[in-house]
Design a protein around this motif. Structure first.
Motif, PDB file in Angstrom:
ATOM      1  N   UNK A 122      75.800  71.540  19.064  1.00 49.99           N
ATOM      2  CA  UNK A 122      75.725  70.333  20.455  1.00 49.99           C
ATOM      3  C   UNK A 122      74.494  69.417  19.729  1.00 49.99           C
ATOM      4  N   UNK A 123      74.546  69.640  18.555  1.00 52.81           N
ATOM      5  CA  UNK A 123      73.794  68.478  18.378  1.00 52.81           C
ATOM      6  C   UNK A 123      74.117  67.337  17.500  1.00 52.81           C
ATOM      7  N   UNK A 124      74.681  67.781  16.592  1.00 51.84           N
ATOM      8  CA  UNK A 124      75.781  66.577  16.212  1.00 51.84           C
ATOM      9  C   UNK A 124      76.842  66.383  16.825  1.00 51.84           C
ATOM     10  N   UNK A 125      76.947  66.835  18.514  1.00 52.97           N
ATOM     11  CA  UNK A 125      78.333  66.520  19.162  1.00 52.97           C
ATOM     12  C   UNK A 125      80.014  66.562  18.004  1.00 52.97           C
ATOM     13  N   UNK A 126      79.953  67.980  17.956  1.00 49.22           N
ATOM     14  CA  UNK A 126      81.276  67.890  17.279  1.00 49.22           C
ATOM     15  C   UNK A 126      81.173  69.593  17.708  1.00 49.22           C
ATOM     16  N   UNK A 127      81.822  69.568  18.658  1.00 49.99           N
ATOM     17  CA  UNK A 127      82.654  71.267  18.571  1.00 49.99           C
ATOM     18  C   UNK A 127      84.431  71.232  18.490  1.00 49.99           C
ATOM     19  N   UNK A 128      83.373  72.437  17.270  1.00 52.05           N
ATOM     20  CA  UNK A 128      85.317  72.447  16.367  1.00 52.05           C
ATOM     21  C   UNK A 128      86.898  73.485  17.673  1.00 52.05           C
ATOM     22  N   UNK A 129      87.060  73.501  17.636  1.00 51.87           N
ATOM     23  CA  UNK A 129      87.799  74.303  17.818  1.00 51.87           C
ATOM     24  C   UNK A 129      87.890  75.770  17.036  1.00 51.87           C
ATOM     25  N   UNK A 130      88.441  75.642  15.672  1.00 48.39           N
ATOM     26  CA  UNK A 130      87.962  76.823  14.989  1.00 48.39           C
ATOM     27  C   UNK A 130      86.587  76.564  13.613  1.00 48.39           C
TER      28      UNK A 130
END
Length: 482
Positions: A123-131
């Protein structure tokens, strides 16, 4: 656009102890950038080469609970060859002289921290992986924590995981009570059908149980690990997960290893010029290593860790016999003392015929791959293997045992069909190996045209990362769209 995050304990060019680092660092470059945003997260070790630290930028930091402590989690970032790398910073865990310590309990705690931090930074880096693609036992807790995080927050729901086994021998095992205390996971996870194996907690097993898919680094190894001989105590679990298990062969960096452009070798060559230039490389190597200079003598190479796994007990058994033949042998590597001393002994006994180089040199390894006629790999087991891919690339004909990645990448020569890229033997047996080497000698000396055709076919093989990336893309797409 699909978001993919690789989580690994090592990664080229930042830190490397084995083949895992090549996969984590090289593979992400080869994905289709229009369809996949592939990023990598790894620990920020103090033992990394300092130049990389200068290229990292601070992203953020926070504190996280692990092992009854509140630990600092720093996040740094660096873009290298169009791939974004994140580094998790914590001097308490990552300030050692090497990525892995001699103390297994400490390694378990260190990588439990890393696994939990990987999920906590999202949540901090703003990158939510799908996988999230997890590599080896050091990241085995990530699928377990995801299962647990789902109960803690909506954010993590639906993130898929893949667990890749690079070598099943290493599993991250320690007593259950300690691992419970370190991970702070509920008792529910520490039972035989989840993370417990033979009364201990097993991090890799946790990853295999909870990942959506399990992969390993060759198709044959994926089959082998379902058997007791190769399964390292987890063969039952591998059979249970066989519908979700597949093997994808590792690739080779074709820019780093290229006989057409390699500046470390005496004479560059192609499929058109190897007949003239490979013997010139051989003469230069013979001169460098004090071997008898003769471009016609068959030169067999080995670049390897000197261990049982790599088949050195077989070599020890038949070396005197082999040295009666019209061959020379050059070995480069370090490992078990008994094999280091064995090779020194044979280099003394057969001076001018055997060269033992008990150290490691990247430059010399390239010259061995480019100069030898054949390359010997009689491994007991070999999940994927890199040396046979390099030797094929340099037209150095592999002689291998049919196991794991060796079986998948080296096609045995058939003198009637005029096919094949190397020579192979099936059983882990010294004289079967010797017979196969002698068969290769016979083709080399008596059927030179056939031998050169094997070399041509070897150089023409494509084991680049592009091939592997295509298969992983397919796997990701199917899993994300399920």
């Amino acid at each position: 656009m699909k978001n993919i995050l690789f989580a690994a304990s090592e990664c080229v060019p930042f830190i490397k102890t084995g083949g895992l680092a090549d996969v984590a660092g090289s593979l992400p470059k080869y994905f289709n950038k229009k369809k996949f945003d592939v990023r990598v997260v790894l620990p920020k070790y103090s033992c990394m080469i300092p130049k990389w630290e200068d290229k990292m930028e601070n992203v953020d930091h926070f504190y996280m609970d692990i092992a009854d402590q509140n630990q600092y989690v720093g996040i740094l970032k660096c873009v290298h060859e169009n791939v974004t790398f994140y580094f998790i910073d914590n001097e308490y865990y990552f300030s050692g002289a090497a990525p892995y310590d001699g103390d297994p309990r400490w390694n378990i705690e260190k990588f439990a921290f890393f696994s939990k931090a990987v999920l906590s930074i999202l949540p901090v880096i703003g990158f939510r992986p799908d996988l999230i693609h997890c590599h080896d036992w050091q990241t085995g807790l990530i699928p377990v924590y995801i299962d647990n995080f789902r109960y803690l927050g909506e954010y993590y729901r639906g993130i898929k995981t893949i667990m890749t086994i690079h070598n099943l021998k290493f599993q991250g095992v320690w007593d259950t009570k300690t691992v419970r205390q370190i991970t702070e996971l509920p008792e529910y996870y520490f039972v035989p059908d989840k993370m417990e194996a033979y009364k201990d907690a097993n991090l890799l097993k946790g990853g295999i149980v909870y990942a959506d898919k399990v992969t390993t680094v060759s198709q044959t190894y994926a089959e082998e690990i379902k058997t007791p001989f190769y399964g390292e105590g987890l063969d039952g679990l591998m059979r249970a997960r066989s519908n979700d298990l597949c093997g994808i062969i590792n690739g080779l960096d074709y820019e780093e290893y290229s006989p057409f452009s390699d500046t470390r070798i005496s004479k560059k060559f192609t499929t058109d010029t190897f007949r003239r230039n490979k013997p010139a490389n051989k003469l230069a190597l013979q001169d460098e290593l004090g071997l008898e200079k003769n471009s016609r003598t068959m030169l067999i190479g080995m670049v390897s860790r000197l261990t049982d796994q790599k088949g050195f007990d077989l070599i020890d058994y038949v070396m005197d016999e082999l040295c009666q033949d019209a061959v020379q042998m050059v070995v480069l590597g370090t490992g078990e003392t008994r094999y280091e001393n064995m090779l020194r002994h044979f280099a003394w006994k057969y001076a001018g015929k055997v060269s033992a180089n008990i150290f490691y040199s990247e430059d010399l390894s390239h010259r061995i791959y480019a100069s030898c006629d054949a390359f010997l790999m009689p491994s007991l087991f070999e999940p994927c293997g890199l040396s046979q891919l390099i030797s094929l690339r340099y037209g150095t004909v592999p002689i291998v045992r049919e196991t794991g990645g060796l079986k998948d990448t080296v096609k045995p020569y058939n003198e009637f069909a005029k096919t094949g890229t190397g020579f192979s033997f099936a059983n882990y047996n010294a004289h079967e190996m010797l017979n196969t080497i002698r068969y290769a000698e016979r083709i080399y000396y008596d059927k030179k045209r056939d031998w050169n055709k094997i070399v041509e076919r070897a150089i023409s093989q494509d084991f680049s990362w592009k091939n592997s990336a295509r298969q992983y893309q397919e796997l990701y797409r199917n899993l994300i769209e399920e």
